[in-house]
Design a protein around this motif. Structure first.
Motif, mmCIF file in Angstrom:
data_model
loop_
_atom_site.group_PDB
_atom_site.id
_atom_site.type_symbol
_atom_site.label_atom_id
_atom_site.label_comp_id
_atom_site.label_asym_id
_atom_site.label_seq_id
_atom_site.Cartn_x
_atom_site.Cartn_y
_atom_site.Cartn_z
ATOM 1 N N MET A 141 20.177 2.579 3.686
ATOM 2 C CA MET A 141 20.042 3.091 2.065
ATOM 3 C C MET A 141 21.624 2.542 1.569
ATOM 4 S SD MET A 141 17.603 5.478 1.499
ATOM 5 C CE MET A 141 19.251 6.735 0.741
ATOM 6 N N LYS A 142 21.503 1.413 2.105
ATOM 7 C CA LYS A 142 22.420 1.068 1.040
ATOM 8 C C LYS A 142 22.921 -0.434 -0.115
ATOM 9 C CE LYS A 142 23.742 -2.650 4.634
ATOM 10 N NZ LYS A 142 24.696 -3.687 5.927
ATOM 11 N N HIS A 143 21.489 -0.043 0.067
ATOM 12 C CA HIS A 143 20.663 -1.600 -0.640
ATOM 13 C C HIS A 143 20.382 -0.041 -1.601
ATOM 14 C CE1 HIS A 143 22.294 -4.930 1.239
ATOM 15 N NE2 HIS A 143 21.442 -4.548 2.481
ATOM 16 N N VAL A 144 20.598 0.469 -1.869
ATOM 17 C CA VAL A 144 19.215 1.507 -2.700
ATOM 18 C C VAL A 144 20.437 2.100 -4.407
ATOM 19 C CG1 VAL A 144 18.210 3.388 -3.201
ATOM 20 C CG2 VAL A 144 17.745 2.661 -0.875
ATOM 21 N N VAL A 145 19.804 0.936 -5.012
ATOM 22 C CA VAL A 145 20.359 1.293 -6.423
ATOM 23 C C VAL A 145 19.972 2.140 -7.712
ATOM 24 C CG1 VAL A 145 21.810 -0.326 -5.871
ATOM 25 C CG2 VAL A 145 20.247 -1.169 -7.532
ATOM 26 N N ASN A 146 18.859 2.364 -7.068
ATOM 27 C CA ASN A 146 17.579 2.873 -8.506
ATOM 28 C C ASN A 146 16.609 3.391 -7.348
ATOM 29 O OD1 ASN A 146 15.717 0.784 -8.409
ATOM 30 N ND2 ASN A 146 16.792 -0.116 -9.448
ATOM 31 N N ILE A 147 16.110 4.281 -8.769
ATOM 32 C CA ILE A 147 14.998 4.983 -7.695
ATOM 33 C C ILE A 147 13.564 3.992 -7.249
ATOM 34 C CG2 ILE A 147 13.037 6.634 -8.960
ATOM 35 C CD1 ILE A 147 15.784 8.008 -8.429
ATOM 36 N N GLU A 148 13.446 2.870 -8.038
ATOM 37 C CA GLU A 148 12.526 2.327 -7.434
ATOM 38 C C GLU A 148 12.613 1.406 -5.864
ATOM 39 O OE1 GLU A 148 8.940 0.061 -7.199
ATOM 40 O OE2 GLU A 148 9.610 2.192 -8.305
ATOM 41 N N ASP A 149 13.816 1.719 -5.643
ATOM 42 C CA ASP A 149 14.754 1.185 -4.673
ATOM 43 C C ASP A 149 13.962 1.842 -3.291
ATOM 44 O OD1 ASP A 149 15.420 -1.361 -5.345
ATOM 45 O OD2 ASP A 149 17.382 -0.893 -5.714
ATOM 46 N N ARG A 170 12.583 4.385 -3.719
ATOM 47 C CA ARG A 170 10.996 4.750 -3.437
ATOM 48 C C ARG A 170 10.301 3.936 -2.428
ATOM 49 N NH1 ARG A 170 6.595 1.762 -5.773
ATOM 50 N NH2 ARG A 170 4.815 2.797 -5.153
ATOM 51 N N LEU A 171 10.865 2.668 -2.633
ATOM 52 C CA LEU A 171 10.236 1.448 -2.191
ATOM 53 C C LEU A 171 11.130 1.781 -0.041
ATOM 54 C CD1 LEU A 171 10.619 -1.792 -3.982
ATOM 55 C CD2 LEU A 171 8.609 -0.715 -3.868
ATOM 56 N N ALA A 172 11.860 2.196 -0.304
ATOM 57 C CA ALA A 172 12.713 2.412 1.120
ATOM 58 C C ALA A 172 11.403 3.182 1.694
ATOM 59 C CB ALA A 172 13.702 2.817 1.038
ATOM 60 N N ALA A 173 11.363 4.463 0.902
ATOM 61 C CA ALA A 173 10.602 5.760 1.233
ATOM 62 C C ALA A 173 9.502 4.904 1.939
ATOM 63 C CB ALA A 173 10.743 7.039 0.442
ATOM 64 N N ARG A 174 8.712 4.313 0.518
ATOM 65 C CA ARG A 174 7.243 3.609 1.749
ATOM 66 C C ARG A 174 7.382 2.719 2.990
ATOM 67 N NH1 ARG A 174 4.198 -0.354 -2.576
ATOM 68 N NH2 ARG A 174 1.776 0.146 -1.426
ATOM 69 N N ARG A 175 8.814 2.533 2.901
ATOM 70 C CA ARG A 175 8.862 1.631 4.428
ATOM 71 C C ARG A 175 9.119 2.416 5.733
ATOM 72 N NH1 ARG A 175 11.726 -2.069 1.554
ATOM 73 N NH2 ARG A 175 13.897 -1.168 1.661
ATOM 74 N N LYS A 176 9.717 3.380 5.676
ATOM 75 C CA LYS A 176 9.707 4.677 6.561
ATOM 76 C C LYS A 176 8.584 5.849 6.631
ATOM 77 C CE LYS A 176 14.805 3.323 6.503
ATOM 78 N NZ LYS A 176 15.151 3.226 7.303
ATOM 79 N N LEU A 177 8.479 6.177 5.898
ATOM 80 C CA LEU A 177 7.329 7.448 5.763
ATOM 81 C C LEU A 177 5.930 7.156 6.542
ATOM 82 C CD1 LEU A 177 8.458 9.292 2.548
ATOM 83 C CD2 LEU A 177 9.164 10.015 5.392
ATOM 84 N N ARG A 223 2.255 6.830 5.703
ATOM 85 C CA ARG A 223 1.428 6.731 4.677
ATOM 86 C C ARG A 223 1.551 7.763 4.130
ATOM 87 N NH1 ARG A 223 -2.491 2.076 2.747
ATOM 88 N NH2 ARG A 223 -2.869 3.101 0.933
ATOM 89 N N ALA A 224 0.411 8.902 4.609
ATOM 90 C CA ALA A 224 -0.076 10.067 3.808
ATOM 91 C C ALA A 224 0.773 10.625 3.307
ATOM 92 C CB ALA A 224 -1.136 10.662 5.701
ATOM 93 N N ILE A 225 2.191 10.712 4.616
ATOM 94 C CA ILE A 225 3.191 11.483 3.644
ATOM 95 C C ILE A 225 4.077 10.892 2.217
ATOM 96 C CG2 ILE A 225 6.126 12.131 4.275
ATOM 97 C CD1 ILE A 225 5.182 13.058 7.029
ATOM 98 N N PHE A 226 3.867 9.356 2.099
ATOM 99 C CA PHE A 226 4.540 8.916 1.506
ATOM 100 C C PHE A 226 4.046 8.899 0.055
ATOM 101 C CE2 PHE A 226 4.291 5.140 -1.199
ATOM 102 C CZ PHE A 226 5.381 5.383 -1.740
ATOM 103 N N ASP A 227 2.178 8.295 -0.101
ATOM 104 C CA ASP A 227 1.155 8.879 -0.558
ATOM 105 C C ASP A 227 1.180 10.613 -1.020
ATOM 106 O OD1 ASP A 227 -0.146 6.294 -0.199
ATOM 107 O OD2 ASP A 227 -1.392 7.088 0.873
#
Length: 141
Positions: free
Chosen positions: A1-9, A11-18, A20-24
């Motif tokens: 999470m150290k490179h997360v500086v905005n909502i889109e970052d 969102r993309l981090a969540a997409r990588r870690k969660l 697919r069904a939960i992210f969707d």
């Protein structure tokens, strides 16, 4: 999470870690996602204009919502089945809302019962009620 500086970052981090069904579930909207798309477009048209060298020592963000005064003009919106993402997630949200002095809204699709959420917070909370037609109710039986 150290490179997360905005909502889109985030969102993309969540997409990588969660999964697919939960992210969707978290990232998506209802049906054709028309309202979701319109909301995003509306937010993209908003800009914050920083004002510098202003005295902010006496700012007050309190607001009255339905006759109750809250510390901020925000509401933690309902997230259906939040308990699937975190054990007793709805109860954690109720505690957080109370701690920061804002209301929360419990979803009809909540995993925790109204009574369980009530036991987690003394602050009143809202409830999002989905009323299903008989046509949809018969499908559930």
């Amino acid at each position: 999470m150290k490179h997360v500086v905005n909502i889109e970052d985030m969102r993309l981090a969540a997409r990588r870690k969660l999964p697919r069904a939960i992210f969707d579930f978290l990232d998506g909207g209802a049906l054709d996602e028309l309202t979701l798309r319109a909301n995003r477009e509306d937010f993209h048209r908003l800009f914050f204009r920083p004002r510098i060298l202003r005295d902010v020592s006496r700012r007050n963000l309190e607001t009255d919502i339905f006759g109750t005064t809250y510390k901020l003009p925000l509401v933690l919106g309902p997230i259906g089945s939040l308990g699937l993402l975190a054990r007793q997630g709805e109860q954690w949200v109720a505690r957080a809302a109370q701690a920061i002095g804002i209301p929360m809204c419990l979803s009809t699709a909540s995993v925790c019962s109204i009574e369980e959420v009530r036991s987690a917070s003394s602050q009143p909370f809202w409830f999002q009620l989905y009323v299903r037609s008989e046509e949809h109710t018969s499908e559930l039986q």
